[in-house]
Design a protein around this motif. Structure first.
Motif: not given
Lengths: 497, 220, 231
Positions: A139-147, A192-198
């Motif tokens: 569910w976070l497969e999009m390129p990492k600069y998009l979050w 969302f912040i937690t998952a992406n930052v981690c």
């Protein structure tokens, strides 16, 4: 004796009309774009299912990117971010402003811009996945600069919703839907912040990272999709039936149980694996205990609709919402079965997990959102839905499709798990597994085909409405039923006694 | 405190508990998890556990191709599934391994940014693929034309990771040995690109069945 | 609540602009009866079920992924195992062969009848009951081109793909034993040594066989040592 909110009906209606007018732009924007992504997602889902069992289909060099490993995440990202969160935000926004009685004063440009950037981010995300930028994090497969883009656009909608709630003056009993929408607005950015930052900013997390990723998926389901879906059901079922929610106490128990249990789930995806043993155990416990708030909410809705089943037949909004509310306990049962150790071990790493995601996002959440859209759009567009046939088409093909996915994914999962864990086949290759799942995946492809068919017409119908080309009438578009209360009944069904 | 603030505080507090216990504290603790030395007397071997890291460049290719959609990298505990007893899923590649493959621990994934534990098993588990695929060329063949090796496989063909180039005199040492059905036109050969080589390096580096210090003694 | 703007027929003419809003039903407060007892009871039951999932955990240690790590667990695999009864090699071969036959059933059908004109039958087939040298070669390297089985013709393009890379010697021996003793066939056993010898002899073979090439093996049986004694 049931108490109405106010005694001044005309001023109520004026207020509602003013609220509707104020949120029209952003909400219709979100709905239309969401419907487009829904169609894109169903087509991707169909293609992914076909490529899963016929990998040499469309085997041209210029179509090298059409592989299951890229199509499947693209399908889910389009479904979750393109359709799910976007349409969910639209519904949540409308319900929050109505329930709190607050008009949206200003900030329209910000909201529309946020919507535009959200869609740009989804587009870049899906193109990125298809053309080699996938992170392969569920569910976070999009390129990492998009979050950060997703986050800021979401906050652009969440912030006004929270401040509307803060200014609300309604008595507590009327705020149940609003609590759920408030919860979703607070929970999702946090998750969302937690998952992406981690996962994207902290140095290597190894197996703990996998745990965070699984927690993200479950938490988004339980603390965004579920609250928005239930909140919509709690708004529209009483609205359309005209009856009160059966029990305020049950509604509160349901909400707080979800708030308590929602954040613990996720790690049970990797039961028996590298995570510290207590994490999957706690996740499994929470997954099973979710049956409680689900049961409570289901019972509440059941009591509210008792005796009003004729309205379920005639009102498109109620029909979809009712079906969504029916799929909610089904998806929760699947969740409990997937989470508990005894049954989950056979279903782990099978198609049952995908089936659960789809039943929750499409069967439960999307059906509730469709019900909401069928109610909200006439009020924003100033015209009524054009065609009863298109609505029925949308409803029935969605129901056929999603029921097929429920059944085939469960049976496929059991078959796959059984084959994987069969001691007799301990030294044989995976051909039993591969051969065994084929028919179910083909069935899944057919189901997505049916759902695509239903949603193509939904998208066209919605676009016509948004363009103002609906029916100019003061009476709603109702589905044919055997409602003797319906004054149009005798005129449209002259042969009935 | 107003009702609104109380409500937000309660919601926040209830979510903060699992957030802290399941995410924040484990993430912090994980920063202090490092390799553990083997005890020569108790474990009978030297060095550190885990001995060898995975090939990071190749893991990027693995992520980009979406291999997690069909392959897992996690041997489950024996009481939950058959993983431990499946042939060839551990270090012992014999016909019938005497001991079950041990389930994976936290340290098996040390050094990986995110462990790709996997979403589904439409194909075998790859946790110990480094031992299973001893032959590099066979692995290249499997990636280029999976159905050349296993007719019933539904694995996609990763042809785009390979280059079809004109054979310059002698056949290149890296050229793939393809059966007639998948072979390129006469005078051409199929050579792995840098990405394919990295992916193969990664898969061959997947070895998560080294003994755990302290436990190895218990097994004997 | 917002106050309506100064009187302007265009903005307050509800019937014209917002008929949908006008027909909305009045909001009614939810019921205030307490929840029924059985709801609480069921909730407690669910809590017990959920709590039982925590039984698996020995402690909250960060380093413990598997509480049962290091424990001696029973071997679920059939065959020689921790004290299990040993199956007769023929029975074992039949059992394993039946499982491996799943690979073949796709074309030759579960009943071994095949598909006329496309896939030869295995039931009562002269090929199956004929020389094992031929059968082993067919399975190892595949078969192309027109052949005659039980008097019927089977022509290309449906060729049989080779299974030599996929199946081990033991697997091939098992499935051939199974096929020779099922679908009404009554034949002997094929051992893995027989398959091994043929595989060694035909090491250089890269292409599937044709019917003509195999004619010379039609009656030859691979040299068979006595089946391995039960351990």
């Amino acid at each position: 004796m049931a108490q109405p909110a106010t005694n001044d009906i005309d001023s109520d209606s004026l207020r509602r009309a003013a609220i509707d007018r104020s949120v029209k732009g952003p909400v219709l924007f979100l709905f239309t774009n969401g419907a487009f992504w829904l169609m894109a997602s169903t087509i991707l889902g169909l293609l992914a299912a076909v490529k899963h069992v016929f990998p040499d289909f469309l085997d041209h060099d210029w179509l090298w990117f059409l592989q299951y490993g890229r199509l499947q995440p693209a399908h889910l990202v389009a479904l979750v971010y393109g359709w799910g969160i976007q349409a969910g935000l639209g519904v949540a926004f409308w319900i929050m402003s109505r329930r709190t009685g607050q008009e949206l004063r200003g900030g329209h440009a910000t909201l529309i811009s946020a919507g535009v950037f959200w869609n740009i981010a989804v587009t870049l995300g899906i193109l990125g996945i298809l053309f080699g930028g996938s992170t392969s994090i569920e569910w976070l497969e999009m390129p990492k600069y998009l979050w950060p883009v997703f986050l800021i656009c979401f906050l652009a909608y969440a912030w006004p919703m929270v401040s509307m709630f803060a200014r609300a003056r309604n008595p507590g009993g009327f705020m149940i839907s609003a609590w759920y929408m408030l919860g979703a607005s607070l929970w999702f950015p946090w998750i969302f912040i937690t998952a992406n930052v981690c996962l994207h900013c902290l140095p290597g997390l190894g197996a703990i990272g996998a745990g965070v990723s699984a927690w993200y998926v479950h938490s988004t389901i339980l603390l965004f999709f579920v609250p928005v879906g239930i909140g919509a059901a709690y708004y529209f079922i009483p609205k359309v039936t005209g009856r009160p929610i059966a029990s305020y106490q049950l509604a509160r128990i349901g909400f707080w149980a979800l708030a308590v249990l929602g954040g613990w789930s996720g790690m049970q995806r990797y039961m028996g694996g590298p995570l510290p043993a207590w994490m999957p155990a706690v996740g499994a416990a929470s997954g099973v205990m979710m049956l409680m708030p689900v049961g409570v909410v289901g019972w509440n809705h059941h009591l509210t609709t008792l005796g009003k089943h004729n309205l379920v037949q005639t009102s498109p909004s109620l029909r979809f919402t009712f079906m969504g509310a029916l799929f909610y306990p089904i998806s929760s049962l699947m969740f409990a079965v997937l989470s508990a150790f005894y049954t989950g071990a056979s279903l782990q790493f099978t198609h049952a997990w995908y089936g659960f995601q789809i039943v929750t996002i499409y069967g439960f959440f999307s059906m509730c959102i469709f019900g909401a859209i069928y109610y909200i759009v006439p009020r924003l567009a100033g015209c009524e839905w054009l065609s009863v046939r298109l609505i029925r088409n949308h409803f029935w093909f969605s129901v056929y499709g999603i029921s097929a996915i429920v059944v085939t994914s469960l049976v496929c999962g059991l078959q796959q798990g059984g084959d994987m864990n069969n001691p007799e086949k301990w030294n044989l290759g995976f051909f039993a597994v591969v051969g065994g799942i084929k028919p179910y995946i083909i069935a899944r492809a057919v189901a997505w085909g049916l759902i695509t068919w239903s949603n193509v017409w939904f998208l066209i119908h919605l676009m016509l409405m948004v363009a103002g080309l609906g029916r100019r009438s003061s009476s709603p578009t109702l589905l044919p039923g055997h409602d003797i209360e319906d004054p149009m009944h005798n005129l449209t069904h002259p042969t009935h006694a | 405190m107003s009702d609104f603030r109380k409500l937000v505080f309660r919601i926040g507090f209830l979510f903060a508990i699992p957030w802290l216990l399941l995410i924040v504290v484990p993430v912090i603790r994980y920063q202090h998890v490092g390799p553990v030395a083997y005890d020569k007397d108790k474990d009978g071997m030297d060095g550190f556990y885990p001995p060898a890291p995975i090939h990071r460049q190749g893991q990027l290719v693995y992520a980009r191709e979406g291999c997690v959609q069909c392959h897992t990298q996690m041997i489950r505990a024996a009481n939950l599934g058959l993983d431990a007893w499946r042939k060839g899923w551990g270090q012992d590649q014999g016909e019938r391994a005497a001991d079950p493959v041990r389930s994976n621990t936290l340290r098996d994934y040390l050094g990986e940014p995110v462990a790709f534990l996997g979403i589904q098993r439409a194909g075998p588990d790859l946790a110990n693929a480094g031992w299973r695929f001893a032959d590099r060329n066979k692995l290249h063949l499997m990636l280029y034309a999976p159905r050349a090796l296993t007719t019933w496989s539904t694995m996609p063909s990763f042809k785009h990771l390979y280059v079809v180039q004109k054979a310059q005199g002698q056949k290149s040492s890296k050229a793939l040995d393809l059966p007639a059905k998948y072979a390129p036109a006469k005078g051409f050969e199929v050579v792995p690109s840098a990405e394919a080589e990295a992916l193969v390096d990664y898969i061959l580096s997947l070895k998560k069945d080294y003994p755990v210090p302290g436990l190895a003694a218990a097994k004997k | 609540m917002s106050s309506p703007s100064a009187y302007n027929p265009d903005t307050t003419d509800l019937d014209r602009l917002h008929p949908a809003v006008k027909r909305e039903k009045i909001d009614v407060a939810p019921g205030t009866e307490p929840s029924p007892m059985w709801v609480i009871f069921l909730a407690l039951l669910v809590a017990v079920l959920g709590g039982s999932q925590l039984g698996n955990v020995a402690n909250f240690a960060f380093e413990t992924s598997n509480p049962l790590a290091g424990a001696k667990l029973p071997d679920p695999r059939p065959g020689t195992g921790g004290g299990g009864a040993e199956l007769d090699p023929m029975q074992l071969a039949m059992k394993k062969g039946a499982a491996t036959y799943a690979l073949c059933g796709g074309c030759h059908q579960g009943s071994g009848q095949g598909v006329p004109g496309a896939f030869p039958p295995l039931a009562g087939s002269d090929w199956v009951m004929g020389g094992t040298e031929r059968n082993i070669r067919v399975v190892l390297h595949g078969l192309n081109g027109p052949i005659k089985v039980k008097g019927a013709d089977f022509t290309a393009p449906s060729a049989m793909p080779p299974q030599g890379a996929v199946l081990s010697d033991q697997d091939i021996a098992n499935v051939l034993t199974y096929v020779r003793n099922s679908f009404g066939n009554k034949g002997g056993m094929v051992t893995k040594e027989m398959v091994q010898k043929v595989r060694e002899a035909e090491k250089a073979r890269a292409t599937p066989w044709t019917g003509a090439e195999l004619d010379k093996y039609a009656d030859k049986d691979a040299a068979a040592d006595a089946p391995p004694a039960a351990k």
